[in-house]
Every structure is written in C-alpha cells, then in structure tokens.
Design a protein around this motif. Structure first.
Motif, mmCIF file in Angstrom:
data_model
loop_
_atom_site.group_PDB
_atom_site.id
_atom_site.type_symbol
_atom_site.label_atom_id
_atom_site.label_comp_id
_atom_site.label_asym_id
_atom_site.label_seq_id
_atom_site.Cartn_x
_atom_site.Cartn_y
_atom_site.Cartn_z
ATOM 1 N N LEU A 100 0.839 -1.210 0.000
ATOM 2 C CA LEU A 100 0.000 0.000 0.000
ATOM 3 C C LEU A 100 0.866 1.249 0.000
ATOM 4 O O LEU A 100 1.972 1.232 0.537
ATOM 5 N N ALA A 101 0.335 2.342 -0.534
ATOM 6 C CA ALA A 101 0.909 3.670 -0.274
ATOM 7 C C ALA A 101 0.034 4.283 0.811
ATOM 8 O O ALA A 101 -1.188 4.282 0.679
ATOM 9 N N VAL A 102 0.640 4.759 1.901
ATOM 10 C CA VAL A 102 -0.148 5.174 3.077
ATOM 11 C C VAL A 102 0.292 6.529 3.621
ATOM 12 O O VAL A 102 1.494 6.828 3.677
ATOM 13 N N ILE A 103 -0.699 7.308 4.088
ATOM 14 C CA ILE A 103 -0.381 8.571 4.761
ATOM 15 C C ILE A 103 -1.481 8.913 5.777
ATOM 16 O O ILE A 103 -2.631 8.500 5.609
ATOM 17 N N LEU A 193 -8.193 -4.068 8.769
ATOM 18 C CA LEU A 193 -9.151 -5.165 8.584
ATOM 19 C C LEU A 193 -9.775 -5.566 9.918
ATOM 20 O O LEU A 193 -10.922 -5.982 9.988
ATOM 21 N N THR A 194 -9.000 -5.417 10.990
ATOM 22 C CA THR A 194 -9.489 -5.755 12.332
ATOM 23 C C THR A 194 -10.523 -4.745 12.831
ATOM 24 O O THR A 194 -11.443 -5.107 13.555
ATOM 25 N N CYS A 195 -10.360 -3.486 12.448
ATOM 26 C CA CYS A 195 -11.247 -2.425 12.967
ATOM 27 C C CYS A 195 -12.474 -2.171 12.109
ATOM 28 O O CYS A 195 -13.392 -1.485 12.539
ATOM 29 N N GLN A 196 -12.461 -2.705 10.881
ATOM 30 C CA GLN A 196 -13.617 -2.448 10.010
ATOM 31 C C GLN A 196 -14.872 -3.122 10.531
ATOM 32 O O GLN A 196 -14.788 -4.170 11.175
ATOM 33 N N ARG A 197 -16.030 -2.522 10.274
ATOM 34 C CA ARG A 197 -17.297 -3.184 10.590
ATOM 35 C C ARG A 197 -17.349 -4.430 9.703
ATOM 36 O O ARG A 197 -16.770 -4.451 8.631
ATOM 37 N N ASP A 288 -5.967 -8.089 0.868
ATOM 38 C CA ASP A 288 -7.251 -8.294 1.517
ATOM 39 C C ASP A 288 -7.996 -6.981 1.715
ATOM 40 O O ASP A 288 -9.213 -6.951 1.769
ATOM 41 N N LEU A 289 -7.256 -5.886 1.851
ATOM 42 C CA LEU A 289 -7.871 -4.594 2.140
ATOM 43 C C LEU A 289 -8.301 -3.865 0.874
ATOM 44 O O LEU A 289 -9.388 -3.318 0.793
ATOM 45 N N LEU A 290 -7.437 -3.818 -0.096
ATOM 46 C CA LEU A 290 -7.684 -3.027 -1.302
ATOM 47 C C LEU A 290 -7.226 -3.772 -2.552
ATOM 48 O O LEU A 290 -6.296 -4.579 -2.496
ATOM 49 N N ARG A 291 -7.895 -3.459 -3.641
ATOM 50 C CA ARG A 291 -7.426 -3.980 -4.916
ATOM 51 C C ARG A 291 -6.184 -3.197 -5.343
ATOM 52 O O ARG A 291 -6.071 -1.999 -5.088
ATOM 53 N N GLY A 292 -5.263 -3.859 -5.966
ATOM 54 C CA GLY A 292 -4.060 -3.176 -6.450
ATOM 55 C C GLY A 292 -4.353 -2.459 -7.756
ATOM 56 O O GLY A 292 -5.492 -2.464 -8.243
#
Ligand code: VTB
Ligand code: MG
Ligand code: MG
Length: 323
Positions: A100-103, A193-197, A288-292
């Motif tokens: 991921l690219a994250v900020i 993924l743990t915190c998502q509803r 698992d979180l986002l599509r690339g």
C-alpha cells in the motif's frame, strides 16, 4: 483540516501510480524512491504547513520523506504527517500482495514521535475497546477479547505477521484454539481489517515497525477501535547477538533523546492525541484490504481507502486514470 480530506487521497494515489510500473523489479529502493518523489511533489501542492513526524527508511536505509521535513505550500493549518510511501516495499518489489501507499494527517503536535525500531502492537475493534493490556500475556489478552466479544476462543480470529520473532506467540494462540492468520508482511492493512465493521479479524497482534504502528494508530483511532503499543529493542525482536546489542544500545540512546520509553505501554490516546484524523491508503498490489492497480488499453484503475476521523466515515474511492 476537513479541506484536506479530498486532496489527501490523491497523495497516496500518485505515490502508488508512480511505484506501480516497477512492481516486481526486485529492488525495494527503486519502488520506494518513485513513491517518495511522487508523494513529496503532491504534498507540496496542499494548503498546509505539514511536517513529517513519522517517516520511514532508517531500518532498511531506504530513500525517505525524512522526519522533520516540511511539506505543503505553507498556507493555513499546521499538521503532523505520518507516512509510509510504500508500506510493504518488499512485497511490491517481489510482486507479492498487500503493498500500500499510506499517509495520515493530524493536527500539529498530536502524533507520537516514534523512532524507527520494533514495536509490539495489539489492535482490537470497537466492541472490544478497553479490555486489552499489552503488559499481560498474549493468552490473557486473547481470553479477555473473547469474553468482550462473547465468543469462544475457538472462534477468535487473530491476524499477525509470519516472522520468526512471532513463532512463540503464534504457538501460544494456536494452543488456545484461536485461529491464526499470519500475513507475510503488512500490519497496517491487517490492523484496518481488524477495525472495520464486518471485520474479518478480531484482533491484530504483532511485532513490526514503530512507524507503521503510529500510522496504524491514526486509522484505529478514526475507526473507533482500540490499540496499545510497546517499543522493544532490537535484541528483544531479533534475538541476542553482538551486533544486535550495538543496535539496541543506539536505540536506547535515540529513545532517550526523543523522550520516549522502551518496554512501556503506550495507549491509543498517547499514540494519537486528536480525533481530527485523515488517513489514506492506495493499493499498489492487490490484498485483503484493497485492490491493487490494474491497467487496460486506455485506463489505469486505482482503489483508495480514505478514513475520516472528523466525519467518522470511511470511503473507498475507485479512480479511472485516462491516458
Ligand atoms: C514491519 C511491519 C510492516 O515490514 O515493519 C515489517 O510493521 C518489517 O519486518 O508492516 P522485518 O524487519 O522482519 O523485515 C512490514 O511487514 C511491511 O512494511
Ligand atoms: Mg515503506
Ligand atoms: Mg513499511
């Protein structure tokens, strides 16, 4: 701050797009370098006085958006920035999933100043808020979380990283009947993924990078989850060795200079002091979180997750980039 909620997603989009052509190139510094330059360029267009307080690169000597670097066009509000231009450079370099690219943005002086060292992290969703204590054993925490969620240990799902330093913890969890999901890399994605509803996992427990820990804390706070963290020295993470002891010694010195403590439990509110959080992550490789990123003849598609702690919303933004 809210006026940055739209521009923030372009920052990670641009970084992911810049790195993506080199996914699979085998060299994580090339990937990081491309993402860093694109991110810096985009950040400098934003109306803010931004300061990088969490950067990346000291452990693996990668090109970095360095700690203390000022970004933005100098207008309007002063903010703290926690950044990992590519979270999972090894995955991107090796063409593996979950990069991921994250900020994350937060008001000035509200983010924990973590040195680049290892951190033990425990994350739970909002239903289990208040029940964790990282100073207790993992088993004790698993029991408490199971109780808070009102489910048997055998239905509890723990996500972690598949690293030698976590072998004992994984065995401990398995021994209790807990189901363990060990990602090769990427504990920021695992924590979200743990915190998502409708969360896939009940807890994230790992030993990973401290910078990633603060970035994670931003997302966890904005999603109303819970987290505790503890800085640990190199030998505690990697085992005792002469070289390790030297690294650990410099970590103790660095922590003293930065006025932070090793083997101390930091609560979520100490890691991130404000609720005014903006967080953005763009998938580079699919996970698992986002599509690339994907491409066809005329367009490139990106997928970005924006978490807004001010509005208490999460958005998935799918963008088509025409050529
Ligand atoms: C950690 C973790 C990250 O890399 O920094 C890890 O927090 C590095 O682990 O999410 P090693 O030192 O064992 O290589 C990630 O998994 C990916 O950046
Ligand atoms: Mg990185
Ligand atoms: Mg990283």
């Amino acid at each position: 701050m809210q006026h940055l909620s739209w521009p923030i997603f372009r920052v990670t989009e641009k970084a992911a797009l810049a790195a993506w052509p080199e996914v699979g190139c085998g060299d994580k510094n090339i990937i990081d370098g491309l993402a860093v330059s694109a991110m810096r360029e985009e950040l400098n267009t934003l109306p803010m006085q931004g300061k990088i307080v969490i950067g990346e690169g000291e452990i693996d000597c990668a090109p970095m958006l360095y700690i203390g670097e000022e970004v933005g066009n100098g207008q309007e509000i002063a903010i703290d920035i926690a950044v990992d231009p590519i979270e999972g450079t090894r995955m991107a370099a090796m063409g593996q999933s979950n990069a991921l690219a994250v900020i994350a943005f937060a008001p000035r002086d509200t983010l924990f100043h973590a040195p680049d060292m290892y951190m033990k992290k425990l994350v739970v969703c909002h239903q289990a808020k208040g029940c964790i204590d990282i100073k207790l054993s993992l088993s004790e925490n698993l029991n408490r979380i199971a109780q808070a969620l009102n489910k048997p240990l055998s239905s509890l799902r723990m996500v972690t990283l598949d690293k030698p330093r976590l072998k004992k913890d994984i065995e401990e969890a398995l021994h209790l009947g807990v189901k363990v999901f060990a990602f090769a890399d990427g504990d920021v994605a695992a924590s979200i993924l743990t915190c998502q509803r409708n969360n896939e996992f009940d807890l994230m427990y790992t030993i990973g990078g401290a910078p990633e820990g603060v970035i994670t804390a931003c997302a966890v706070k904005a999603m109303n989850g819970d987290m505790q963290a503890e800085l640990i020295d190199y030998c505690q993470a990697k085992g005792d060795s002469e070289n390790g002891r030297k690294i650990a010694q410099s970590e103790y010195q660095r922590c003293q200079e930065m006025n932070v403590k090793i083997n101390h439990c930091y609560e979520l509110d100490e890691l991130v002091k404000s609720d005014q959080i903006l967080f953005s992550a763009t998938g580079v490789t699919s996970g698992d979180l986002l599509r690339g990123i994907s491409q066809n003849e005329h367009t490139i598609t990106t997928q970005t997750l924006v978490i807004n702690g001010i509005e208490r919303t999460t958005n998935i933004i799918s963008s088509q980039h025409y050529r």
